[in-house]
Write a protein that holds these residues in place. Structure first.
Motif, short mmCIF file in Angstrom:
data_model
loop_
_atom_site.label_atom_id
_atom_site.label_comp_id
_atom_site.label_asym_id
_atom_site.label_seq_id
_atom_site.Cartn_x
_atom_site.Cartn_y
_atom_site.Cartn_z
N ALA A 118 -12.55 28.61 -13.78
CA ALA A 118 -12.89 27.19 -13.88
C ALA A 118 -11.88 26.36 -13.08
O ALA A 118 -10.69 26.64 -13.09
N THR A 119 -12.38 25.33 -12.40
CA THR A 119 -11.50 24.48 -11.60
C THR A 119 -10.68 23.54 -12.47
O THR A 119 -9.49 23.34 -12.25
N ASP A 120 -11.30 22.98 -13.50
CA ASP A 120 -10.59 22.03 -14.36
C ASP A 120 -11.39 21.87 -15.65
O ASP A 120 -12.50 22.40 -15.79
N LEU A 121 -10.84 21.11 -16.60
CA LEU A 121 -11.51 20.86 -17.88
C LEU A 121 -11.24 19.42 -18.29
O LEU A 121 -10.09 18.96 -18.27
N VAL A 122 -12.31 18.70 -18.63
CA VAL A 122 -12.21 17.29 -19.05
C VAL A 122 -12.90 17.14 -20.39
O VAL A 122 -14.04 17.58 -20.56
N LEU A 123 -12.18 16.56 -21.37
CA LEU A 123 -12.78 16.31 -22.68
C LEU A 123 -13.69 15.08 -22.61
O LEU A 123 -13.41 14.12 -21.89
N LYS A 124 -14.80 15.12 -23.37
CA LYS A 124 -15.78 14.05 -23.31
C LYS A 124 -15.21 12.71 -23.81
O LYS A 124 -15.69 11.65 -23.39
N ASP A 125 -14.20 12.79 -24.67
CA ASP A 125 -13.61 11.53 -25.13
C ASP A 125 -12.52 11.03 -24.18
O ASP A 125 -11.84 10.06 -24.47
N ARG A 126 -12.35 11.72 -23.03
CA ARG A 126 -11.39 11.28 -22.00
C ARG A 126 -12.05 11.31 -20.63
O ARG A 126 -11.52 11.83 -19.66
N LEU A 127 -13.26 10.76 -20.56
CA LEU A 127 -14.02 10.80 -19.31
C LEU A 127 -13.37 10.00 -18.19
O LEU A 127 -13.74 10.14 -17.02
N SER A 128 -12.39 9.15 -18.54
CA SER A 128 -11.72 8.38 -17.49
C SER A 128 -11.00 9.29 -16.49
O SER A 128 -10.69 8.89 -15.38
N ARG A 129 -10.71 10.56 -16.90
CA ARG A 129 -10.06 11.52 -16.00
C ARG A 129 -11.05 12.18 -15.04
O ARG A 129 -10.65 12.85 -14.09
N LEU A 130 -12.33 12.01 -15.31
CA LEU A 130 -13.34 12.81 -14.60
C LEU A 130 -13.33 12.57 -13.10
O LEU A 130 -13.32 13.51 -12.31
N ALA A 131 -13.33 11.29 -12.69
CA ALA A 131 -13.40 10.99 -11.25
C ALA A 131 -12.20 11.58 -10.52
O ALA A 131 -12.34 12.15 -9.43
N LEU A 132 -11.00 11.45 -11.12
CA LEU A 132 -9.80 12.02 -10.51
C LEU A 132 -9.92 13.53 -10.38
O LEU A 132 -9.59 14.12 -9.34
N CYS A 133 -10.42 14.19 -11.43
CA CYS A 133 -10.58 15.65 -11.40
C CYS A 133 -11.60 16.07 -10.34
O CYS A 133 -11.41 17.07 -9.64
#
Length: 442
Positions: free
Chosen positions: A106-121
């Motif tokens: 897996a390249t990365d993991l983003v929690l649904k309650d922290r979607l603000s990290r998604l674009a950066l990831c």
């Protein structure tokens, strides 16, 4: 990023059984300014079919689904499209399980309650995929060059053996032929070493700049600007003040992006230019650079003084670019008083000259004297002063390409001095490209 992504929007494959969660993911990417086309799937069958008719550039997957699961999807994706980034977007997940997924590919993991990290990831994952692609391309080129060298050596060896058998050379003739062959092998080896060194430099340049400073980014940006201009002209009356404000912000952002891409391309081209150096008149070059800002200079009442400046061996167009950037920088960061620019030079008797570019602008803290020469580094926001922070980085690149260096001395409210140290004759100071000499004391 896969090749089919370069000429259009990013294709995002979302493995998610809850449509509202998928919409939240799309909204987060869209609010971050990422242009994309999304497809949501929720089963193994639809997941596999997406690789045939959708060709995703990135996969965003939930971990648990009613009839399928993210870990199985990760294994399938690794076999079908190993270079496509795979990011888990899921709810709470134990730390050990998260580590296992990352180890599994897996390249990365983003929690649904922290979607603000998604674009950066997502941006980071796409950047890493592009860098991996560029490294693989460089490695393939290196392998081809090495294979070609081996074939040439084998051919020379075979030729030598046939010649020895046919002509029955004497021992002395055989020794001479062997020495000649060794010399050729050494020459080929030296050529290969030089190619490897250049490939490493180019690879580093590509990793840092090529993935953003590509011509492929220009075309979609032009379309964005064109359609925004059309929307402003034809649809402005149909929008309320908020809508017009949004449109103005898009147009402003697209314009800043265009300037950024232009500066990046210019920066990367400095090292790639291989024009022959010739003797150039620095006084004439500075005059031409000042002419570019003729209207601004007249309007602001700017005074430019030049002392006796030597002729040096250099790339004329890059010298023009260097002084154009320095004059533009002085105009941009001038204070409330009339701007005065003074340019002088002196030679050290060892084949180098130092050029002093002084202004009485707003200045800056000396602790930032190195930072200002790095790409994208600014001491002020773009709302205070326009630009993207590439002008002085280009100046340093030009100085280094000429076997020289550039540095700055400044104090807030008292102006700045830029000192450029360059060789007068390029063929007499070739070693300067590897280790530029110390600055002269002023």
């Amino acid at each position: 990023m896969p090749d089919d992504q370069l000429n259009g929007r990013l294709k995002v494959l979302i493995l998610e059984d809850i449509s509202t969660d998928a919409e939240l993911v799309e909204n987060e990417l869209r609010s971050a300014g990422i242009e994309f086309e999304a497809r949501r799937v929720d089963s193994e069958e639809s997941f596999l079919k997406a690789f045939e008719d959708f060709s995703p550039g990135i996969i965003l997957s939930d971990y648990s689904l009613p009839s399928f699961d993210g870990e199985s999807a990760l294994m399938l994706a690794a076999g079908i499209a190993p270079n496509v980034p795979f990011i888990f977007v899921t709810g709470a997940l134990g730390e050990d399980r998260a580590v296992d997924l990352l180890k599994s590919g897996a390249t990365d993991l983003v929690l649904k309650d922290r979607l603000s990290r998604l674009a950066l990831c997502v941006r980071r994952a796409l950047k890493e995929a592009e860098e991996k692609k560029l490294r693989q391309r460089a490695e393939d080129e290196l392998l081809r060059a090495h294979a070609g060298l081996e074939r040439k050596v084998e051919e020379r060896t075979k030729d030598l053996r046939l010649t020895m058998q046919a002509l029955r050379l004497s021992e002395e003739e055989l020794r001479k032929s062997h020495d000649e062959l060794e010399l050729r092998v050494q020459e080929r080896t030296a050529e290969l070493s030089a190619s490897i060194a250049r490939l490493e430099i180019l690879n580093q340049e590509l990793q840092e700049f090529a993935f953003v400073a590509s011509h492929d980014l220009q075309e979609p940006l032009r379309k964005i600007q064109t359609f925004c201009d059309l929307a402003q002209m034809r649809c402005s009356s149909a929008l309320d003040s908020v809508g017009r404000g949004y449109l103005d912000r898009v147009i402003d952002a697209a314009s800043r992006m265009r300037h950024l891409l232009d500066d990046l391309l210019q920066f990367s081209r400095v090292a790639g230019r291989l024009e022959r150096f010739k003797t150039v008149d620095l006084g004439k070059i500075i005059g031409e650079a000042a002419d570019i800002f003729e209207e601004k200079i007249k309007e602001a009442g700017v005074s430019i003084e030049t002392g006796d400046l030597p002729g040096i061996e250099a790339d004329e167009s890059q010298m023009l670019q260097l002084f154009q950037n320095l004059i533009g920088n002085a105009l941009k960061y001038r204070s409330s008083q009339s701007l005065r620019i003074r340019i002088s030079a002196k030679q050290d008797g060892r084949g180098y000259c130092e050029i002093f570019f002084e202004d009485n602008g707003i200045g800056f803290e000396q602790q930032y004297a190195e930072r200002i020469f790095k790409p994208f580094q600014r001491l002020h926001s773009h709302t205070e002063y326009e630009g993207v922070g590439m002008g002085l980085a280009i100046c340093r690149k030009i100085a280094e390409r000429h076997g020289g260096i550039i540095r700055a001395e400044s104090e807030p409210g008292k102006g700045s001095v830029f000192i450029i140290r360059l060789p007068v004759m390029q063929n007499k100071v070739k070693a300067a490209r590897n280790s530029p000499p110390e600055m002269l004391e002023r």
